[in-house]
Write an enzyme that holds these catalytic residues in place. Structure first.
Site, PDB file in Angstrom:
ATOM      1  N   GLY A   1       0.823  -1.215   0.000  1.00 41.35           N
ATOM      2  CA  GLY A   1       0.000   0.000   0.000  1.00 41.35           C
ATOM      3  C   GLY A   1       0.852   1.257   0.000  1.00 41.35           C
TER       4      GLY A   1
ATOM      5  NE  ARG B   1       7.898  -1.295  -1.840  1.00 41.02           N
ATOM      6  CZ  ARG B   1       8.379  -2.447  -1.387  1.00 41.02           C
ATOM      7  NH1 ARG B   1       7.804  -3.574  -1.730  1.00 41.02           N
ATOM      8  NH2 ARG B   1       9.436  -2.467  -0.594  1.00 41.02           N
TER       9      ARG B   1
ATOM     10  NE  ARG C   1      10.200  32.484 -22.963  1.00 34.28           N
ATOM     11  CZ  ARG C   1      10.930  33.515 -22.580  1.00 34.28           C
ATOM     12  NH1 ARG C   1      10.366  34.556 -21.989  1.00 34.28           N
ATOM     13  NH2 ARG C   1      12.230  33.505 -22.756  1.00 34.28           N
TER      14      ARG C   1
ATOM     15  CD  GLN D   1       6.836  17.921 -36.008  1.00 37.22           C
ATOM     16  OE1 GLN D   1       8.009  17.884 -36.388  1.00 37.22           O
ATOM     17  NE2 GLN D   1       5.847  17.453 -36.735  1.00 37.22           N
TER      18      GLN D   1
ATOM     19  N   GLY E   1      12.424  26.261 -20.080  1.00 40.97           N
ATOM     20  CA  GLY E   1      13.724  26.902 -20.303  1.00 40.97           C
ATOM     21  C   GLY E   1      14.349  27.320 -18.975  1.00 40.97           C
ATOM     22  N   GLY E   2      15.065  28.443 -18.982  1.00 39.52           N
ATOM     23  CA  GLY E   2      15.755  28.915 -17.780  1.00 39.52           C
ATOM     24  C   GLY E   2      14.817  29.178 -16.617  1.00 39.52           C
TER      25      GLY E   2
ATOM     26  CD  GLU F   1       6.652   3.253   1.771  1.00 38.60           C
ATOM     27  OE1 GLU F   1       6.163   3.961   2.654  1.00 38.60           O
ATOM     28  OE2 GLU F   1       6.731   2.014   1.889  1.00 38.60           O
TER      29      GLU F   1
ATOM     30  NE  ARG G   1      15.660 -11.749  -4.798  1.00 41.16           N
ATOM     31  CZ  ARG G   1      16.114 -11.200  -3.690  1.00 41.16           C
ATOM     32  NH1 ARG G   1      15.280 -10.807  -2.755  1.00 41.16           N
ATOM     33  NH2 ARG G   1      17.409 -11.051  -3.489  1.00 41.16           N
TER      34      ARG G   1
HETATM   35  C1  LIG Z   1      12.884  12.050   2.764  1.00 40.49           C
HETATM   36  C2  LIG Z   1      12.897  10.615   3.206  1.00 40.49           C
HETATM   37  C3  LIG Z   1      11.879  10.137   4.018  1.00 40.49           C
HETATM   38  C4  LIG Z   1      11.888   8.812   4.466  1.00 40.49           C
HETATM   39  N1  LIG Z   1      10.864   8.393   5.251  1.00 40.49           N
HETATM   40  C5  LIG Z   1      10.877   7.125   5.726  1.00 40.49           C
HETATM   41  C6  LIG Z   1       9.848   6.655   6.600  1.00 40.49           C
HETATM   42  O1  LIG Z   1       8.925   7.404   6.951  1.00 40.49           O
HETATM   43  N2  LIG Z   1       9.896   5.386   7.046  1.00 40.49           N
HETATM   44  C7  LIG Z   1      10.894   4.529   6.701  1.00 40.49           C
HETATM   45  O2  LIG Z   1      10.903   3.369   7.142  1.00 40.49           O
HETATM   46  N3  LIG Z   1      11.884   4.949   5.862  1.00 40.49           N
HETATM   47  C8  LIG Z   1      11.903   6.218   5.370  1.00 40.49           C
HETATM   48  N4  LIG Z   1      12.908   6.633   4.529  1.00 40.49           N
HETATM   49  C9  LIG Z   1      13.954   5.677   4.183  1.00 40.49           C
HETATM   50  C10 LIG Z   1      13.750   5.099   2.777  1.00 40.49           C
HETATM   51  O3  LIG Z   1      12.723   4.137   2.766  1.00 40.49           O
HETATM   52  C11 LIG Z   1      15.110   4.518   2.339  1.00 40.49           C
HETATM   53  O4  LIG Z   1      15.982   5.624   2.115  1.00 40.49           O
HETATM   54  C12 LIG Z   1      14.977   3.666   1.088  1.00 40.49           C
HETATM   55  O5  LIG Z   1      14.248   2.488   1.308  1.00 40.49           O
HETATM   56  C13 LIG Z   1      16.374   3.267   0.535  1.00 40.49           C
HETATM   57  O6  LIG Z   1      17.139   2.685   1.554  1.00 40.49           O
HETATM   58  P1  LIG Z   1      18.589   3.259   1.891  1.00 40.49           P
HETATM   59  O7  LIG Z   1      18.520   4.753   1.967  1.00 40.49           O
HETATM   60  O8  LIG Z   1      19.065   2.525   3.103  1.00 40.49           O
HETATM   61  O9  LIG Z   1      19.446   2.921   0.620  1.00 40.49           O
HETATM   62  P2  LIG Z   1      20.490   1.727   0.466  1.00 40.49           P
HETATM   63  O10 LIG Z   1      19.783   0.418   0.743  1.00 40.49           O
HETATM   64  O11 LIG Z   1      21.730   2.013   1.232  1.00 40.49           O
HETATM   65  O12 LIG Z   1      20.764   1.829  -1.087  1.00 40.49           O
HETATM   66  C14 LIG Z   1      21.891   2.503  -1.662  1.00 40.49           C
HETATM   67  C15 LIG Z   1      21.973   2.096  -3.135  1.00 40.49           C
HETATM   68  O13 LIG Z   1      22.192   0.683  -3.230  1.00 40.49           O
HETATM   69  C16 LIG Z   1      21.177   0.086  -4.015  1.00 40.49           C
HETATM   70  N5  LIG Z   1      20.862  -1.246  -3.469  1.00 40.49           N
HETATM   71  C17 LIG Z   1      20.632  -1.568  -2.173  1.00 40.49           C
HETATM   72  N6  LIG Z   1      20.356  -2.875  -2.064  1.00 40.49           N
HETATM   73  C18 LIG Z   1      20.420  -3.398  -3.306  1.00 40.49           C
HETATM   74  C19 LIG Z   1      20.267  -4.700  -3.855  1.00 40.49           C
HETATM   75  N7  LIG Z   1      19.967  -5.748  -3.078  1.00 40.49           N
HETATM   76  N8  LIG Z   1      20.414  -4.861  -5.187  1.00 40.49           N
HETATM   77  C20 LIG Z   1      20.721  -3.818  -5.972  1.00 40.49           C
HETATM   78  N9  LIG Z   1      20.897  -2.557  -5.527  1.00 40.49           N
HETATM   79  C21 LIG Z   1      20.750  -2.353  -4.209  1.00 40.49           C
HETATM   80  C22 LIG Z   1      19.969   1.015  -3.927  1.00 40.49           C
HETATM   81  O14 LIG Z   1      19.106   0.855  -5.045  1.00 40.49           O
HETATM   82  C23 LIG Z   1      20.664   2.376  -3.909  1.00 40.49           C
HETATM   83  O15 LIG Z   1      20.970   2.768  -5.225  1.00 40.49           O
HETATM   84  C24 LIG Z   1      12.931   7.943   4.076  1.00 40.49           C
HETATM   85  C25 LIG Z   1      13.944   8.427   3.233  1.00 40.49           C
HETATM   86  C26 LIG Z   1      13.937   9.726   2.797  1.00 40.49           C
HETATM   87  C27 LIG Z   1      15.043  10.217   1.871  1.00 40.49           C
END
Ligand SMILES: Cc1cc2nc3c(=O)[nH]c(=O)nc-3n(C[C@H](O)[C@H](O)[C@H](O)COP(=O)(O)OP(=O)(O)OC[C@H]3O[C@@H](n4cnc5c(N)ncnc54)[C@H](O)[C@@H]3O)c2cc1C
Length: 146
Positions: free
Chosen positions: A6, A8, A33, A44, A105-106, A129, A141
């Site tokens: 949900g 997501r 503009r 186009q 643009g800018g 998420e 998967r």
């Molecule tokens: C503004 C903001 C609000 C947020 N609010 C919440 C919240 O309310 N509740 C909550 O629980 N979380 C929250 N988050 C956390 C958010 O869910 C995580 O930032 C997000 O899930 C990514 O996890 P990470 O930052 O640990 O990235 P990481 O897991 O460290 O990822 C770093 C990089 O590695 C890649 N990566 C990681 N694992 C794999 C894999 N197995 N295979 C391939 N690539 C991989 C990722 O795609 C990414 O490019 C928030 C984050 C932000 C920025």
């Protein structure tokens, strides 16, 4: 994990709403503009860009609504559809806001217009998420499990 399906959809919907506003703003601005003696909307390239933005928006909307129906019905493939919809809606949202900024643009980059804020706001949706790389992992998967 079930709650994330949900969540997501929620992030995808945020991208969808932001992208719709960006399309609306881009249509309004390019009609207003003037460059080379005519509205930018008459070029186009502008019309092709708007057409792609609208197409990507509706594709994201359709998949998001399908995924929402699957989550509501507790369908066995709901997690895959939720991940697919989140990935598509947020990637398309990023592309649409970027295109809207380009059409401004800018001015798109300046704080005089709302687009630069939408660009920053929508960018985070491909991270929240679960990153879009992780969405692809979930989908891949699940496909291979069948
Ligand atoms: C503004 C903001 C609000 C947020 N609010 C919440 C919240 O309310 N509740 C909550 O629980 N979380 C929250 N988050 C956390 C958010 O869910 C995580 O930032 C997000 O899930 C990514 O996890 P990470 O930052 O640990 O990235 P990481 O897991 O460290 O990822 C770093 C990089 O590695 C890649 N990566 C990681 N694992 C794999 C894999 N197995 N295979 C391939 N690539 C991989 C990722 O795609 C990414 O490019 C928030 C984050 C932000 C920025």
């Amino acid at each position: 994990m079930a709650g994330l399906d949900g969540g997501r959809l929620n992030i995808g919907a945020c991208s969808l709403g932001g992208a719709q506003r960006c399309l609306d703003e881009a249509i309004r601005y390019t009609k207003e503009r003037q460059q080379f003696g005519q509205p930018v909307a008459e070029f186009q390239n502008t019309q092709f860009t708007l057409a792609d933005m609208a197409t990507d928006l509706e594709a994201a909307r359709a998949l998001l609504y399908l995924a929402a129906a699957k989550v509501t019905a507790n369908a066995p493939d709901k997690s895959r559809f939720s991940a697919m919809a989140k990935r598509l809606a947020t990637d398309n949202g990023s592309a649409i806001v970027d295109a809207a900024l380009q059409l401004h643009g800018g001015y798109g980059y300046l704080k005089d217009y709302p687009i630069e804020r939408f660009w920053r706001d929508l960018r985070v949706h491909s991270i929240l998420e679960g990153t879009n790389q992780v969405m692809r992992m979930i989908v891949g998967r699940d496909l291979l499990r069948q």
